[in-house]
Design a protein around this motif. Structure first.
Motif, PDB file in Angstrom:
ATOM      1  N   ASN A  58       0.836  -1.200   0.000  1.00 25.65           N
ATOM      2  CA  ASN A  58       0.000   0.000   0.000  1.00 25.65           C
ATOM      3  C   ASN A  58       0.871   1.249   0.000  1.00 25.65           C
ATOM      4  O   ASN A  58       1.950   1.247   0.603  1.00 25.65           O
ATOM      5  N   PRO A  59       0.416   2.322  -0.641  1.00 25.13           N
ATOM      6  CA  PRO A  59       1.194   3.567  -0.614  1.00 25.13           C
ATOM      7  C   PRO A  59       1.374   4.074   0.818  1.00 25.13           C
ATOM      8  O   PRO A  59       0.472   3.956   1.648  1.00 25.13           O
ATOM      9  N   VAL A  60       2.546   4.606   1.101  1.00 25.62           N
ATOM     10  CA  VAL A  60       2.833   5.146   2.432  1.00 25.62           C
ATOM     11  C   VAL A  60       2.151   6.494   2.591  1.00 25.62           C
ATOM     12  O   VAL A  60       2.179   7.336   1.684  1.00 25.62           O
ATOM     13  N   CYS A  61       1.520   6.722   3.717  1.00 24.16           N
ATOM     14  CA  CYS A  61       0.935   8.026   4.018  1.00 24.16           C
ATOM     15  C   CYS A  61       2.065   9.007   4.292  1.00 24.16           C
ATOM     16  O   CYS A  61       2.890   8.777   5.181  1.00 24.16           O
ATOM     17  N   LEU A  62       2.100  10.078   3.556  1.00 25.70           N
ATOM     18  CA  LEU A  62       3.176  11.052   3.699  1.00 25.70           C
ATOM     19  C   LEU A  62       2.971  11.951   4.919  1.00 25.70           C
ATOM     20  O   LEU A  62       3.815  12.787   5.229  1.00 25.70           O
ATOM     21  N   HIS A  63       1.845  11.782   5.620  1.00 30.05           N
ATOM     22  CA  HIS A  63       1.582  12.580   6.824  1.00 30.05           C
ATOM     23  C   HIS A  63       2.035  11.860   8.090  1.00 30.05           C
ATOM     24  O   HIS A  63       2.549  12.489   9.003  1.00 30.05           O
ATOM     25  N   CYS A  64       1.815  10.515   8.129  1.00 27.39           N
ATOM     26  CA  CYS A  64       2.134   9.803   9.370  1.00 27.39           C
ATOM     27  C   CYS A  64       3.009   8.571   9.150  1.00 27.39           C
ATOM     28  O   CYS A  64       3.267   7.816  10.086  1.00 27.39           O
TER      29      CYS A  64
END
Length: 358
Positions: free
Chosen positions: A308-314
């Motif tokens: 899954n794409p990594v959340c760039l916020h957390c």
């Protein structure tokens, strides 16, 4: 009746006619969009919306009013001259509204054509000067202008006259073909303008008013079948009736053209550049299950990942796909640039964290 009184007479209508005019204007009108009808909108669509609204406003108010007056007044010997007065305004405004439609299309597509000969000349004359910003006491900037030499003026004028192209429907179509794929919406707009008989008749009438024949005159210039030369012909009330009948079809055709432009802008149906014609662009809307932040990411990038794409916020991989959407090339490029910036910022922060921990 004096000239002032006659002009006022052209604009005086009884109550029944006013009601007919108001009703006709509603039938002609186009709904003015107040926003782009998709959340995936490029800056070019937002920019184009302001020009679209100006075109629709002109069509709904100035043009539709004149058309409604001409079609609402009863045609007879007493009213014919009044109707002809408004018919002249109608044909001028009709062609002007087509011009404004092409200006809006030109601005939306950034084809860089100049809107008029006057603007082209002003641009040329501005380049006869060198502008230098100078900071003054108090912090304000003063622009100093210095004229170039006469020889440089001639070179600048020659160069810009060749480089700057004034907007016409023909020039616009050529410019679009060189830069973008020809979509169905664009193709149909030009076909309506170039191929519909009602618009060709309207252009001829407008040009004849400019060069020789006011519609309020009692005669017109024609060509004699017998003598093969110019003759003066008396106008009949049927000539005026034919021009009134032309209003219904020419308004409908223009309305279709503006509606096509409206769909292009509010749905962000921006054409691909010619080198990318037929290519399709998709984005994924991703939501983080941990922090609830949403990100828009290029679909072709996501589909290369084995996770899954990594959340760039957390920094969480606990993300899910909300939707996959087809978007315009400009909006895809906006998201690509933002994604690159966000990724660089993310890795900068990661690097800072590593250094601090060491």
């Amino acid at each position: 009746m004096d000239i002032v009184g006659k002009t006022i007479g052209y604009y005086s209508f009884n109550t029944i006619t006013k009601v007919k005019i108001k009703k006709a204007m509603k039938e002609y009108s186009i709904v003015i969009p107040n926003s782009i009808y998709t959340k995936y909108k490029s800056m070019l669509a937002i920019y184009g919306l302001s020009f679209l609204n100006e075109v629709v406003n002109y069509y709904n108010n100035d043009l539709a009013l004149t058309a409604s007056i001409c079609t609402s007044l009863p045609l007879n010997e007493k009213t014919e001259k009044k109707i002809c007065f408004h018919l002249e305004h109608y044909f001028f405004r009709l062609i002007a509204c087509w011009d404004y439609t092409f200006i809006a299309l030109n601005e939306f597509l950034h084809t860089e054509l100049i809107s008029s000969k006057d603007i082209k000349q002003k641009i040329i004359e501005e380049n006869f000067f060198v502008s230098i910003p100078v900071k003054k006491e108090g912090g304000y900037i003063e622009i100093l202008r210095f004229p170039v030499s006469e020889e440089e003026k001639k070179e600048v004028e020659k160069k810009l006259k060749k480089e700057l192209t004034v907007l016409t429907p023909v020039n616009l179509k050529v410019a679009i073909n060189k830069k973008y794929e020809m979509t169905d919406h664009i193709r149909q707009i030009f076909e309506l303008y170039n191929n519909e008989d009602a618009i060709q008749q309207a252009k001829t009438i407008r040009n004849s008013i400019v060069h020789s024949d006011s519609l309020t005159k009692k005669f017109s210039f024609e060509v004699s079948d017998l003598f093969k030369g110019q003759v003066i012909s008396s106008k009949t009330i049927s000539d005026t009736r034919n021009k009134i009948d032309l209003i219904f079809s020419s308004m409908e055709i223009l309305k279709r053209a503006i509606t096509l432009l409206k769909e292009m802008i509010i749905l962000d149906l921006f054409p691909n550049r010619i080198e990318n014609q037929l290519k399709e662009y998709y984005l994924h809307l991703i939501k983080c299950e941990k922090c609830n932040e949403e990100n828009i990411i290029m679909a072709d990038f996501v589909e290369t990942l084995d996770h899954n794409p990594v959340c760039l916020h957390c920094n969480s991989e606990n993300t899910k796909l909300i939707e996959k959407v087809k978007v315009s090339e400009p909006f895809y490029e906006q998201i690509l640039m933002k994604f690159i910036e966000d990724t660089l910022e993310y890795y900068d922060q990661e690097l800072e964290g590593i250094i601090v921990n060491e």
